[in-house]
Motif scaffolding. Sequence first.
Motif, mmCIF file in Angstrom:
data_model
loop_
_atom_site.group_PDB
_atom_site.id
_atom_site.type_symbol
_atom_site.label_atom_id
_atom_site.label_comp_id
_atom_site.label_asym_id
_atom_site.label_seq_id
_atom_site.Cartn_x
_atom_site.Cartn_y
_atom_site.Cartn_z
ATOM 1 N N UNK A 18 3.639 -12.426 5.037
ATOM 2 C CA UNK A 18 4.754 -11.384 4.825
ATOM 3 C C UNK A 18 4.229 -10.274 3.816
ATOM 4 N N UNK A 19 4.966 -9.129 3.674
ATOM 5 C CA UNK A 19 4.434 -8.026 3.071
ATOM 6 C C UNK A 19 4.369 -8.098 1.418
ATOM 7 N N UNK A 20 3.580 -7.229 1.192
ATOM 8 C CA UNK A 20 3.338 -7.314 -0.526
ATOM 9 C C UNK A 20 4.605 -7.051 -1.173
ATOM 10 N N UNK A 21 5.670 -5.974 -0.512
ATOM 11 C CA UNK A 21 6.662 -5.794 -1.114
ATOM 12 C C UNK A 21 7.899 -6.958 -1.126
ATOM 13 N N UNK A 22 7.664 -7.902 -0.184
ATOM 14 C CA UNK A 22 8.389 -9.232 -0.354
ATOM 15 C C UNK A 22 7.816 -9.870 -1.371
ATOM 16 N N UNK A 23 6.904 -10.153 -1.932
ATOM 17 C CA UNK A 23 6.294 -10.894 -2.827
ATOM 18 C C UNK A 23 7.012 -10.548 -4.130
ATOM 19 N N UNK A 24 6.697 -8.993 -4.381
ATOM 20 C CA UNK A 24 7.482 -8.376 -5.363
ATOM 21 C C UNK A 24 8.711 -8.293 -5.332
ATOM 22 N N UNK A 25 9.573 -8.375 -4.364
ATOM 23 C CA UNK A 25 11.171 -8.413 -4.491
ATOM 24 C C UNK A 25 11.277 -9.808 -5.342
ATOM 25 N N UNK A 26 10.569 -10.923 -4.900
ATOM 26 C CA UNK A 26 11.071 -12.043 -5.552
ATOM 27 C C UNK A 26 10.462 -12.125 -7.105
#
Length: 206
Positions: free
Chosen positions: A51-59
């Motif tokens: 997944x994108x790093x943005x996805x990780x930071x979203x959670x």
Amino acid sequence: MKQSPRVLGRPRHDGNAKPTKDLVLETATRLFIKEGYKNISMDDVAKACNVTKATIYYYYPTKGELYTSALIAMMDRIKLSILEILEQPIPFKERLEQLVAVHLSATIDIDMKNFMKEATINLSEPQLKQVQASENDMYQTIEQTMQVEMDNGTIRKGNAKFFAHNFMALMTVGYFKDGDGKTLLGSVDVTAKEVTNFFWLSVENK
């Protein structure tokens, strides 16, 4: 009917797949166990999850929050396992021996002492308090059982909290490995028996 736009930054969700947040947490926990806190970046977690790093930071807005969640999730699983073992209708000493064996088997590749050390160094005070609260929950599960067994006359009267902490401390002996990676007592089963017998000598109701 026009579909409502996704909230900005909210990852897409496949109803048939494991929830992305769960996938991220499980993957990060596995990576932290293998490589340690400092050697794993949010980018590493993103790549491992595909997944994108943005996805990780979203959670998980920070690596500290992800590490905190990983530790708490791990301790919650351990607590459930402890409860399952201690609620069995078998003699208390047998339950304790089984508890040591299962706990050591489940954490054989985990350096719990280092895990907590890294938490102390890298987490904020509020995050560390969350981890410590989860750790205390594990102790309380054993403490409550100790109190019940005292009341039933299975073990001698004493301070249940003290007994629980002593038992958990003895269990950590099973984590010790020498320079060749060998444990003090060899197999998990032998370690479980020796740890339980050693503890039992101090609490047995004679």
